[in-house]
Design an enzyme around this catalytic site. Structure first.
Site, mmCIF file in Angstrom:
data_model
loop_
_atom_site.group_PDB
_atom_site.id
_atom_site.type_symbol
_atom_site.label_atom_id
_atom_site.label_comp_id
_atom_site.label_asym_id
_atom_site.label_seq_id
_atom_site.Cartn_x
_atom_site.Cartn_y
_atom_site.Cartn_z
ATOM 1 N N SER A 199 -17.085 1.711 -4.622
ATOM 2 C CA SER A 199 -17.059 0.630 -5.604
ATOM 3 C C SER A 199 -18.263 0.756 -6.516
ATOM 4 O O SER A 199 -19.352 1.124 -6.065
ATOM 5 C CB SER A 199 -17.075 -0.739 -4.908
ATOM 6 O OG SER A 199 -17.169 -1.786 -5.855
ATOM 7 N N ARG A 200 -18.074 0.445 -7.793
ATOM 8 C CA ARG A 200 -19.203 0.459 -8.725
ATOM 9 C C ARG A 200 -20.031 -0.815 -8.630
ATOM 10 O O ARG A 200 -21.173 -0.845 -9.067
ATOM 11 C CB ARG A 200 -18.695 0.626 -10.163
ATOM 12 C CG ARG A 200 -18.106 1.985 -10.455
ATOM 13 C CD ARG A 200 -17.911 2.200 -11.947
ATOM 14 N NE ARG A 200 -17.040 1.205 -12.544
ATOM 15 C CZ ARG A 200 -15.715 1.340 -12.645
ATOM 16 N NH1 ARG A 200 -15.131 2.431 -12.176
ATOM 17 N NH2 ARG A 200 -14.985 0.399 -13.205
ATOM 18 N N ILE A 206 -10.633 -9.899 -2.726
ATOM 19 C CA ILE A 206 -9.614 -9.704 -1.697
ATOM 20 C C ILE A 206 -10.110 -8.774 -0.600
ATOM 21 O O ILE A 206 -9.792 -8.956 0.583
ATOM 22 C CB ILE A 206 -8.298 -9.172 -2.322
ATOM 23 C CG1 ILE A 206 -7.157 -9.255 -1.308
ATOM 24 C CG2 ILE A 206 -8.471 -7.746 -2.826
ATOM 25 C CD1 ILE A 206 -6.743 -10.639 -0.946
ATOM 26 N N LYS A 258 -0.988 -4.994 -2.817
ATOM 27 C CA LYS A 258 0.135 -5.390 -3.666
ATOM 28 C C LYS A 258 -0.389 -5.790 -5.049
ATOM 29 O O LYS A 258 -1.532 -6.258 -5.156
ATOM 30 C CB LYS A 258 0.922 -6.531 -3.016
ATOM 31 C CG LYS A 258 0.174 -7.875 -2.926
ATOM 32 C CD LYS A 258 0.365 -8.701 -4.178
ATOM 33 C CE LYS A 258 -0.573 -9.865 -4.233
ATOM 34 N NZ LYS A 258 -0.513 -10.603 -5.514
ATOM 35 N N ASP A 288 1.612 -11.835 -10.556
ATOM 36 C CA ASP A 288 0.688 -11.396 -9.505
ATOM 37 C C ASP A 288 0.868 -12.260 -8.255
ATOM 38 O O ASP A 288 1.043 -11.717 -7.160
ATOM 39 C CB ASP A 288 -0.758 -11.436 -9.991
ATOM 40 C CG ASP A 288 -1.730 -11.005 -8.907
ATOM 41 O OD1 ASP A 288 -1.900 -9.791 -8.700
ATOM 42 O OD2 ASP A 288 -2.317 -11.892 -8.239
#
Length: 308
Positions: free
Chosen positions: A33-34, A11, A87, A165
């Protein structure tokens, strides 16, 4: 304004990064971010390291799954950062209320985004319904989970919401369309025997003026995908289709006359810029409350195991 994006997954790559690149308000100045990064943008693998190293970046957009998102938001707000939440805004209503109280105490902006509310024809549908006596509203939100969420095991775990979701996108539109508050009156949650969250759900709502309002969410839809809201009124029928991108009134397609920004996420980021400028919060939890109520009062039906 410089902004840091946390969580570089699908996303973020598909929606957030292009919207930020095209925005006159924002500059993507760091990512956390990993597993992912954005070319030409400073990368951190630790949020704590980012908070310490880049104290000049005062705005954070969180694209993490809902369960870990709360702790990141707490840290960001506690250090005086403005925060935008993907969201759903959290794994529970109480978490979101806590974040809102923190943001107000700190005087920073907190934005709980509902991207589907920014679909092209949602506002036009709301405006048409505003003058109507509603008789019935039916939501059909059916898609193929294998197509849209491949390999995302977290979405089946507690806090991942399962079929809610995508279903919460529909609920975010419904709660924007209707001027009257609804509450959930009944729910059926269809859950695979090897999963924690439902793969389908049927909802019924109580409407203050007696309209029949129902929703049908299903993640097992193959072929054509359906994201549709249909309303029957004393003046005819309205159909909002393609997730809010298409509108017809009594069978006649409608065209948008809006000169607003094109695209759901560009509009979200434009709104976020306004909130940051004023230090205000925009946190509507109505869609999340409906989902929470479904888990509280819904009847469970166990179905066949789900495998990728």
């Amino acid at each position: 304004m410089d902004l840091a994006l946390v969580g570089i997954g699908k996303i973020a790559r598909d929606q957030h990064v292009p919207s930020l690149d095209a925005s006159p308000d924002w500059k993507l100045a760091a990512t956390i971010s990993r597993h992912g990064s954005v070319d030409g943008v400073e990368q951190f693998t630790s949020f704590e390291q980012f908070l310490d190293a880049r104290q000049d970046i005062r705005v954070v957009s969180l694209c993490l799954p809902p369960v870990p998102r709360f702790d990141y938001a707490v840290q960001a707000i506690a250090t005086g950062r403005h925060v935008m939440l993907e969201k759903p805004p959290g794994a529970s209503v109480a978490e979101c209320q806590k974040l809102l109280a923190m943001a107000r105490a700190q005087g920073v902006a907190l934005y709980a985004t509902w991207h589907s509310r920014e679909a092209a024809m949602v506002d036009a549908a709301r405006d048409w319904l505003a003058g109507q006596k509603l008789r019935k509203l039916t939501v059909t939100w059916q898609e193929d989970v294998r197509r849209w969420h491949p390999g995302q095991d977290w979405i089946w775990e507690p806090g991942g919401l399962g079929v809610f979701d995508p279903g919460i996108n529909a609920l975010s539109i419904v709660t924007k369309l209707l001027p009257d508050a609804l509450h959930l009156s009944a729910a059926e949650l269809i859950t695979p025997e090897n999963r924690q969250c439902p793969i389908a759900a049927k909802l019924r709502f109580a409407h203050p003026h007696g309209a029949d309002i129902r929703a049908d969410f299903d993640w097992r839809k193959e072929g054509d995908q359906i994201w549709r809201i249909e309303a029957e009124t004393d003046s005819g029928r309205m159909t909002l289709d393609a997730g809010g991108a298409q509108l017809s009134i009594n069978g006649v397609p409608q065209q948008s006359d809006s000169a607003a920004l094109s695209g759901e996420y560009p509009r979200l980021y434009a709104r976020f810029a306004e909130l940051v400028a004023s230090g205000s919060c925009d946190v509507d939890l109505a869609p999340l409350r409906h989902v929470a109520d479904a888990f509280m009062i819904g009847r469970r039906e166990i179905t066949a195991p789900f495998h990728e």
